[in-house]
Design a protein around this motif. Sequence first.
Motif, PDB file in Angstrom:
ATOM      1  N   ARG A 128       0.243  11.216   5.020  1.00  0.00           N
ATOM      2  CA  ARG A 128       1.192  10.929   3.951  1.00  0.00           C
ATOM      3  C   ARG A 128       2.019  12.166   3.641  1.00  0.00           C
ATOM      4  O   ARG A 128       1.519  13.284   3.660  1.00  0.00           O
ATOM      5  CB  ARG A 128       0.458  10.505   2.678  1.00  0.00           C
ATOM      6  CG  ARG A 128      -0.093   9.100   2.688  1.00  0.00           C
ATOM      7  CD  ARG A 128      -0.553   8.737   1.276  1.00  0.00           C
ATOM      8  NE  ARG A 128      -0.965   7.359   1.192  1.00  0.00           N
ATOM      9  CZ  ARG A 128      -2.209   6.920   1.360  1.00  0.00           C
ATOM     10  NH1 ARG A 128      -3.161   7.772   1.635  1.00  0.00           N
ATOM     11  NH2 ARG A 128      -2.501   5.637   1.249  1.00  0.00           N
ATOM     12  N   VAL A 129       3.271  11.917   3.305  1.00  0.00           N
ATOM     13  CA  VAL A 129       4.143  12.962   2.785  1.00  0.00           C
ATOM     14  C   VAL A 129       4.523  12.553   1.370  1.00  0.00           C
ATOM     15  O   VAL A 129       5.180  11.528   1.173  1.00  0.00           O
ATOM     16  CB  VAL A 129       5.416  13.132   3.649  1.00  0.00           C
ATOM     17  CG1 VAL A 129       6.303  14.224   3.062  1.00  0.00           C
ATOM     18  CG2 VAL A 129       5.040  13.443   5.087  1.00  0.00           C
ATOM     19  N   HIS A 130       4.091  13.325   0.385  1.00  0.00           N
ATOM     20  CA  HIS A 130       4.371  12.964  -1.001  1.00  0.00           C
ATOM     21  C   HIS A 130       5.877  13.011  -1.237  1.00  0.00           C
ATOM     22  O   HIS A 130       6.534  14.015  -0.923  1.00  0.00           O
ATOM     23  CB  HIS A 130       3.665  13.927  -1.956  1.00  0.00           C
ATOM     24  CG  HIS A 130       3.594  13.420  -3.363  1.00  0.00           C
ATOM     25  ND1 HIS A 130       4.681  13.422  -4.204  1.00  0.00           N
ATOM     26  CD2 HIS A 130       2.565  12.882  -4.068  1.00  0.00           C
ATOM     27  CE1 HIS A 130       4.329  12.918  -5.376  1.00  0.00           C
ATOM     28  NE2 HIS A 130       3.051  12.569  -5.312  1.00  0.00           N
ATOM     29  N   PRO A 131       6.469  11.929  -1.775  1.00  0.00           N
ATOM     30  CA  PRO A 131       7.927  11.866  -1.891  1.00  0.00           C
ATOM     31  C   PRO A 131       8.519  12.882  -2.860  1.00  0.00           C
ATOM     32  O   PRO A 131       9.699  13.210  -2.759  1.00  0.00           O
ATOM     33  CB  PRO A 131       8.178  10.429  -2.383  1.00  0.00           C
ATOM     34  CG  PRO A 131       6.904  10.026  -3.033  1.00  0.00           C
ATOM     35  CD  PRO A 131       5.814  10.706  -2.265  1.00  0.00           C
ATOM     36  N   LYS A 132       7.709  13.376  -3.801  1.00  0.00           N
ATOM     37  CA  LYS A 132       8.235  14.335  -4.780  1.00  0.00           C
ATOM     38  C   LYS A 132       7.936  15.776  -4.402  1.00  0.00           C
ATOM     39  O   LYS A 132       8.793  16.642  -4.526  1.00  0.00           O
ATOM     40  CB  LYS A 132       7.656  14.023  -6.166  1.00  0.00           C
ATOM     41  CG  LYS A 132       8.134  12.697  -6.750  1.00  0.00           C
ATOM     42  CD  LYS A 132       7.593  12.485  -8.158  1.00  0.00           C
ATOM     43  CE  LYS A 132       8.108  11.177  -8.743  1.00  0.00           C
ATOM     44  NZ  LYS A 132       7.579  10.940 -10.114  1.00  0.00           N
ATOM     45  N   THR A 133       6.704  16.045  -3.935  1.00  0.00           N
ATOM     46  CA  THR A 133       6.314  17.427  -3.650  1.00  0.00           C
ATOM     47  C   THR A 133       6.523  17.809  -2.190  1.00  0.00           C
ATOM     48  O   THR A 133       6.592  18.998  -1.865  1.00  0.00           O
ATOM     49  CB  THR A 133       4.838  17.648  -4.003  1.00  0.00           C
ATOM     50  OG1 THR A 133       4.014  16.850  -3.134  1.00  0.00           O
ATOM     51  CG2 THR A 133       4.573  17.253  -5.456  1.00  0.00           C
ATOM     52  N   GLY A 134       6.600  16.808  -1.314  1.00  0.00           N
ATOM     53  CA  GLY A 134       6.728  17.100   0.100  1.00  0.00           C
ATOM     54  C   GLY A 134       5.449  17.575   0.757  1.00  0.00           C
ATOM     55  O   GLY A 134       5.447  17.984   1.920  1.00  0.00           O
ATOM     56  N   ILE A 175       0.812  -1.204   0.000  1.00  0.00           N
ATOM     57  CA  ILE A 175       0.000   0.000   0.000  1.00  0.00           C
ATOM     58  C   ILE A 175       0.849   1.259   0.000  1.00  0.00           C
ATOM     59  O   ILE A 175       0.311   2.363   0.007  1.00  0.00           O
ATOM     60  CB  ILE A 175      -0.946   0.032   1.217  1.00  0.00           C
ATOM     61  CG1 ILE A 175      -0.154   0.186   2.515  1.00  0.00           C
ATOM     62  CG2 ILE A 175      -1.849  -1.177   1.246  1.00  0.00           C
ATOM     63  CD1 ILE A 175      -1.038   0.318   3.738  1.00  0.00           C
ATOM     64  N   ALA A 176       2.160   1.126  -0.014  1.00  0.00           N
ATOM     65  CA  ALA A 176       3.020   2.278   0.207  1.00  0.00           C
ATOM     66  C   ALA A 176       3.294   3.043  -1.080  1.00  0.00           C
ATOM     67  O   ALA A 176       4.387   3.045  -1.597  1.00  0.00           O
ATOM     68  CB  ALA A 176       4.334   1.839   0.830  1.00  0.00           C
ATOM     69  N   PHE A 177       2.260   3.716  -1.575  1.00  0.00           N
ATOM     70  CA  PHE A 177       2.469   4.581  -2.726  1.00  0.00           C
ATOM     71  C   PHE A 177       3.165   5.866  -2.301  1.00  0.00           C
ATOM     72  O   PHE A 177       3.839   6.513  -3.072  1.00  0.00           O
ATOM     73  CB  PHE A 177       1.131   4.917  -3.380  1.00  0.00           C
ATOM     74  CG  PHE A 177       0.456   3.720  -3.957  1.00  0.00           C
ATOM     75  CD1 PHE A 177       1.013   3.029  -5.015  1.00  0.00           C
ATOM     76  CD2 PHE A 177      -0.733   3.267  -3.430  1.00  0.00           C
ATOM     77  CE1 PHE A 177       0.392   1.920  -5.550  1.00  0.00           C
ATOM     78  CE2 PHE A 177      -1.357   2.155  -3.963  1.00  0.00           C
ATOM     79  CZ  PHE A 177      -0.795   1.484  -5.020  1.00  0.00           C
TER      80      PHE A 177
END
Length: 239
Positions: free
Chosen positions: A99-105, A10-12
């Motif tokens: 969640r912390v978006h890996p690209k946008t933060g 589930i770790a998108f």
Amino acid sequence: MILPYNLPEIAFYLEVPIKPRFGSLSSDAHFATLTGSRKPVINPTPYQKSVAVGTILGDSYFTSRKYLQVEHSTQQASYVEWKHSVFTNVAGKISDVSRVHPKTGVDSTSKRFYTNKSFQDLEPLFYKTEGGERRKVIPPGIGDLLDPVSLATWYMDDGGKAQNTPKGAYINVSSFSEPKRELLRDSVNTVFGLKTRLHKAGGNNQWNIYVPAESYDKFKEIVSPTVSQVPGMLYKIEG
């Protein structure tokens, strides 16, 4: 990196629980509470199955262990609570997730729960593994699984009112291939007697099943009994 709930599929995004409600994240007891796997696997009621089909077509998905995950943003908490009430005898507790978006933060929060394996018979219909990759598909007989409840749930997941007309609606189908989009459109039209069409919505290969004015009143009549049960979703049928 240790992922919450020990469910790496589930770790998108990077996920951090806001309020761990179930004790140790790695414990078997936590996993059972999370997924409702301590509750008996049953034959779902027709209503439960219809809601499951609608949300599988929309935002929900099966884990590799055949638990159905239901998750929506915190702003749609009442919708998550409604689904949980439908699945209460087969579902674990609702958890809060950040969640912390890996690209946008960018930070985001959501509400999520899992069912047990009571819907596992639907998993092979909607998931196939090809070339080592597991992905969601649309079964050829999708029309046999559609009814007013599944259509309404799908609409609440992925649909909305048209922006430029008071009599128009859409359901987003961008994640599916062109043949599957056409199958979904044709199935909706055949099962419900509507005259929907596929509509390209902006760039990045965005596609909707569009409900035009000539079919809108009938569409609204079909989905309203279910949508009206969720106060937070009334905006999708009002006006």
